[in-house]
Design a protein around this motif. Structure first.
Motif, PDB file in Angstrom:
ATOM      1  N   SER A  43       0.832  -1.214   0.000  1.00 44.31           N
ATOM      2  CA  SER A  43       0.000   0.000   0.000  1.00 44.31           C
ATOM      3  C   SER A  43       0.865   1.261   0.000  1.00 44.31           C
ATOM      4  CB  SER A  43      -0.967  -0.001   1.187  1.00 44.31           C
ATOM      5  OG  SER A  43      -0.273  -0.085   2.405  1.00 44.31           O
ATOM      6  N   GLY A  44       1.956   1.237   0.728  1.00 41.86           N
ATOM      7  CA  GLY A  44       2.869   2.377   0.715  1.00 41.86           C
ATOM      8  C   GLY A  44       3.509   2.582  -0.647  1.00 41.86           C
ATOM      9  N   ALA A  45       3.831   1.485  -1.302  1.00 39.43           N
ATOM     10  CA  ALA A  45       4.433   1.572  -2.634  1.00 39.43           C
ATOM     11  C   ALA A  45       3.449   2.134  -3.653  1.00 39.43           C
ATOM     12  CB  ALA A  45       4.920   0.194  -3.072  1.00 39.43           C
ATOM     13  N   VAL A  46       2.205   1.697  -3.586  1.00 35.93           N
ATOM     14  CA  VAL A  46       1.189   2.230  -4.498  1.00 35.93           C
ATOM     15  C   VAL A  46       0.988   3.721  -4.237  1.00 35.93           C
ATOM     16  CG1 VAL A  46      -1.272   2.156  -5.090  1.00 35.93           C
ATOM     17  CG2 VAL A  46       0.037   0.037  -4.904  1.00 35.93           C
ATOM     18  N   GLY A  47       0.926   4.101  -2.967  1.00 39.47           N
ATOM     19  CA  GLY A  47       0.779   5.513  -2.636  1.00 39.47           C
ATOM     20  C   GLY A  47       1.942   6.343  -3.159  1.00 39.47           C
ATOM     21  N   LEU A  48       3.157   5.860  -2.969  1.00 42.87           N
ATOM     22  CA  LEU A  48       4.341   6.570  -3.455  1.00 42.87           C
ATOM     23  C   LEU A  48       4.335   6.666  -4.976  1.00 42.87           C
ATOM     24  CD1 LEU A  48       7.178   7.825  -3.187  1.00 42.87           C
ATOM     25  CD2 LEU A  48       8.081   5.485  -3.130  1.00 42.87           C
ATOM     26  N   GLY A  49       4.048   5.565  -5.643  1.00 40.88           N
ATOM     27  CA  GLY A  49       4.033   5.558  -7.104  1.00 40.88           C
ATOM     28  C   GLY A  49       2.988   6.484  -7.681  1.00 40.88           C
ATOM     29  N   GLY A 135      -1.709  22.175  -8.765  1.00 45.16           N
ATOM     30  CA  GLY A 135      -2.635  21.107  -9.124  1.00 45.16           C
ATOM     31  C   GLY A 135      -1.983  19.739  -9.105  1.00 45.16           C
ATOM     32  N   CYS A 136      -0.744  19.662  -9.576  1.00 46.40           N
ATOM     33  CA  CYS A 136      -0.034  18.375  -9.575  1.00 46.40           C
ATOM     34  C   CYS A 136       0.183  17.855  -8.156  1.00 46.40           C
ATOM     35  CB  CYS A 136       1.308  18.508 -10.291  1.00 46.40           C
ATOM     36  SG  CYS A 136       1.178  18.585 -12.085  1.00 46.40           S
ATOM     37  N   VAL A 137       0.587  18.727  -7.253  1.00 44.37           N
ATOM     38  CA  VAL A 137       0.823  18.304  -5.865  1.00 44.37           C
ATOM     39  C   VAL A 137      -0.488  17.877  -5.204  1.00 44.37           C
ATOM     40  CG1 VAL A 137       1.547  19.097  -3.579  1.00 44.37           C
ATOM     41  CG2 VAL A 137       2.953  19.611  -5.577  1.00 44.37           C
ATOM     42  N   VAL A 138      -1.543  18.656  -5.406  1.00 38.84           N
ATOM     43  CA  VAL A 138      -2.836  18.310  -4.797  1.00 38.84           C
ATOM     44  C   VAL A 138      -3.365  16.993  -5.363  1.00 38.84           C
ATOM     45  CG1 VAL A 138      -5.250  19.026  -4.608  1.00 38.84           C
ATOM     46  CG2 VAL A 138      -3.434  20.671  -4.192  1.00 38.84           C
ATOM     47  N   MET A 139      -3.307  16.842  -6.680  1.00 39.70           N
ATOM     48  CA  MET A 139      -3.773  15.590  -7.286  1.00 39.70           C
ATOM     49  C   MET A 139      -2.887  14.419  -6.857  1.00 39.70           C
ATOM     50  SD  MET A 139      -6.551  16.187  -8.783  1.00 39.70           S
ATOM     51  CE  MET A 139      -6.770  14.614  -9.565  1.00 39.70           C
ATOM     52  N   GLY A 140      -1.593  14.661  -6.699  1.00 39.85           N
ATOM     53  CA  GLY A 140      -0.694  13.610  -6.221  1.00 39.85           C
ATOM     54  C   GLY A 140      -1.054  13.163  -4.816  1.00 39.85           C
ATOM     55  N   ILE A 141      -1.347  14.122  -3.949  1.00 33.65           N
ATOM     56  CA  ILE A 141      -1.723  13.788  -2.565  1.00 33.65           C
ATOM     57  C   ILE A 141      -3.040  13.022  -2.539  1.00 33.65           C
ATOM     58  CG2 ILE A 141      -2.474  14.794  -0.372  1.00 33.65           C
ATOM     59  CD1 ILE A 141      -0.346  17.013  -0.886  1.00 33.65           C
ATOM     60  N   ILE A 142      -4.014  13.498  -3.308  1.00 28.28           N
ATOM     61  CA  ILE A 142      -5.327  12.839  -3.327  1.00 28.28           C
ATOM     62  C   ILE A 142      -5.228  11.425  -3.882  1.00 28.28           C
ATOM     63  CG2 ILE A 142      -7.606  12.886  -4.421  1.00 28.28           C
ATOM     64  CD1 ILE A 142      -7.453  15.979  -4.196  1.00 28.28           C
ATOM     65  N   SER A 143      -4.594  11.262  -5.049  1.00 28.25           N
ATOM     66  CA  SER A 143      -4.525   9.922  -5.641  1.00 28.25           C
ATOM     67  C   SER A 143      -3.643   8.992  -4.813  1.00 28.25           C
ATOM     68  CB  SER A 143      -4.045   9.986  -7.088  1.00 28.25           C
ATOM     69  OG  SER A 143      -2.741  10.479  -7.169  1.00 28.25           O
TER      70      SER A 143
END
Length: 174
Positions: A43-49, A135-143
């Motif tokens: 799960s951590g790897a998916v979140g990081l990726g 937008g990239c940072v926010v979308m990165g955090i959300i996804s």
């Protein structure tokens, strides 16, 4: 079980260690935690990726591999999760990030025509970099958060379902 599916799909860790794109990490790749398949690591790897997939930088896969080492998450899955962005998905994803960033910063989105040239990229990026990166940072955090949560919930559900099947099998065999 998710672990069996993941093991079937991922390459052998020895083969991955010797791949030319991550070979420069050398002995850092010998940490067994980078190769374990458990709920926390995957799960951590998916979140990081997924977070790195939204970052508009070259070599997202290499950066994901490097960050997986101190975060001690599954390295191959962190690298593969970056593949959400590819030449087909990148333009709509980054345009959506730009529109979100513009809305968050209260900036009117600018219309522009895409041209495949370095000069166009430099000129356009100098005008839109703040809403784009926001937008990239926010979308990165959300996804990243949603991917992490989805893997955790799916893994838990899968284990619960296997336990229920085992209990049912044991009851019926009595």
């Amino acid at each position: 079980m998710p672990k069996k599916l993941i093991k079937r799909v991922l390459p052998d860790h020895l083969e991955f260690r010797n791949h030319k794109s991550v070979r420069f990490l050398g002995a850092l790749l010998h940490d067994p935690n980078l190769w374990h398949l458990n709920r926390r690591s995957v799960s951590g790897a998916v979140g990081l990726g997924l977070f790195m997939a939204w970052m508009p930088v070259p070599s997202q896969m290499v950066l994901s591999a490097i960050l997986s080492i101190p975060l001690r998450v599954n390295l191959p899955i962190a690298v593969v999760s970056v593949w959400v962005t590819n030449p087909i998905t990148m333009p709509p994803m980054f345009y959506m990030a730009y529109r979100l960033g513009a809305a968050m910063l209260g900036i009117q989105p600018k219309g522009f025509e895409f041209q495949l040239s370095f000069s166009w990229l430099i000129e356009t990026l100098s005008e839109i970099w703040q809403p784009f990166l926001t937008g990239c940072v926010v979308m990165g955090i959300i996804s990243s958060g949603l991917g992490y949560l989805a893997v955790r919930l799916y893994w838990r559900w899968h284990i619960y379902r296997a336990l229920q099947k085992r209990r049912h099998k044991n009851r019926s065999s009595r």
